[in-house]
Every structure is written in C-alpha cells, then in structure tokens.
Design a protein around this motif. Sequence first.
Motif: not given
Length: 331
Positions: A182, A243, A264, A281-282, A285-286, A288
């Motif tokens: 990501t 993650r 993240s 950031f989520p 979600d690259h 974002a």
Amino acid sequence: MRILHCVFTRSLFGSERYAADLARLQRQMGHEVHIAVDPRARIQEILAPGITVHRLPWFARRLRLKRLLAALKPDIAHAHLSAACKALGAIAGRPPAVATLHVGYKPKQHARLDGLIALTDSAAARIRDYRGKVVRLWNWAPAMADPGPDARAAIRRGLGVGGGTFVVGFVGRLHPSKDPQTLVRAFRAAGMADSTLVLAGEGPERAELERLAAGDPAIRLLGYRTDAAALYRAFDFFVLPSRFEQVPLAVLEAMQAGLPMAVSNIESLAEFVPAPPAHLFPPGDHAALAAILAAERAKGQRRESYDLSPFDPEAQAARTMAFYAAVAGRV
C-alpha cells in the motif's frame, strides 16, 4: 527474583528486541536473569552483560527446557512468541509462567500459562475464557546508540539524495501484515517531486514490492539494516500501513525521532498514536495515503513533538515485575 525468558525464534525483530531489553532492565534492577534461546538465535547479539544464556537446540527442546526448569528453579518463566509459549505451557509441574502477547491471544499457545501481558486494550479485550491473570502494559522503544550529528547527511549521501529531497521511510518486516505494498502504491500515485521512498527490512513481500516499484529509482529497498537510529534521522516522514499490529517498536522509534507520520487506522495503533499530529488512514487505502503524502510534501521538512512518558522503559519494567509477583502469589 530469578527470571527465565524463553525466546526460540532465530530472527531479530521487535518482539526479540523487547525481550532482550526487558531482560536488560531486570538485570539492572538487581534480578537474576536467564534466557533460553535457539543456538542460532540472533537475539544473542543484543543481550546485555550479566544475562545467562541457555542454548536449547530444536531436537527434544521441550525435554531440555523441562530439565532446565528443574535445575534452575526460576521464580517466573516468561515466554515470547509461539514456540516458547507452547513449550512452557506443555510442561507439567513447572514454575509460574507468563507470556507477552506480541501478536494476540491464541488459546492453543496461551491458555495453559498463568499470566498474560497484553500490549493494548484491544488485545486484552479479546482474551476470552482464560483462567490466569491478565495485565495491560505498554512496551517501549529499546535504547539505541546515538548515531551522531552527521548521521542524517551520511545516510542521505549513501542514498544519493540531496538535502532538500523529501524522504519517506518505512522500517519493518516486508510481511503481508505490514502491507508495504500500500505504501509503494501510494508513493507512486502521489507523484511527488524530488522525493524518495525508503523501505528498510526483509521478508516474503520483497519480490512483490520490486514488481510494484517497476524499476522506479526513487523507491529504494534497503534490506535488513542495523542502523535504524541513523535511518530515522535521515527520514522526513514515516509510514506504517499495517493491517495488523500490537505496539510496533518502529512507531515508537519514529516518535522518539520526532518524525511526522501516517499509520493505518487499526484499533491498536489508534490507541496510542496521537492524531493530530499524526495521520490515520484506512488500512489498504493507497489513495488516502497518497493524498497525505502529497500534503506533507507541500509542508516540507520538519519535526514533531510526541509525549512518550507512557512508554517509559523503567516504569514498564517495574510494572512487569509487580505482575510477576502477583502471578507467583507473592502479593
């Protein structure tokens, strides 16, 4: 207290560094500290003087550990990571045993131990139907040698980048749980001028990262490094796109270095990474993350200030000793 740490991995990542530094602090406090390791374990490279090492080969390790416990008679045994937790839990008649949840609670690994150290509230909340004692303690960034005032310039010269180049950094295993893909996708999508992405670490995702980098000279995969303190000095921004995590040492080290950062927005990181000044950031979600990188590049090079008082190593080591006493029935 006589303490036996058990660490049977051969690698040297954050969990092993935590175990070594806890052993150092306990020895510094005046306790008798032993550690059982695989003969080829890299943790031996960083153990402080005064810690007795017991090398237990893989063959018949459980039996060897049982004999060591019988001979040593420690007041407490402390397991780190799965192999050590399983081995200690399977030994009948052993001394009280605890484990640090470097990854998370797994009944097959931890249910038969007497105490568990959860590094986050979310990890503690996931412990179900466990009969032993549980405590939630922060970990900390083990002390690193000061790389000196010239470290930033030296590392950047080695990377072939100028003083004004904006260096985005990652330090950690190249593992699916860390999701470095990501970060590479985000960096390429951000299209930042005079910027470089540096990933320090090794792992199974390296080939995929090389594919994603597509030969871009602004993306550097450095491999495993032992000069993390100097790398943090050379970075302008730090990213951890994991993650899954507990309390990764790389984030605490980046905070010590005063690096602006993005991590993240998973529950463990959100517990202790202050946002702001950090960005959440989520996960995965690259796009974002790319927007964050572009905005930070526009701000330019700077440093942030973080409150690291909750992660004081001496205080956390003292709380660990108090937990040992509770598990051993001394309080």
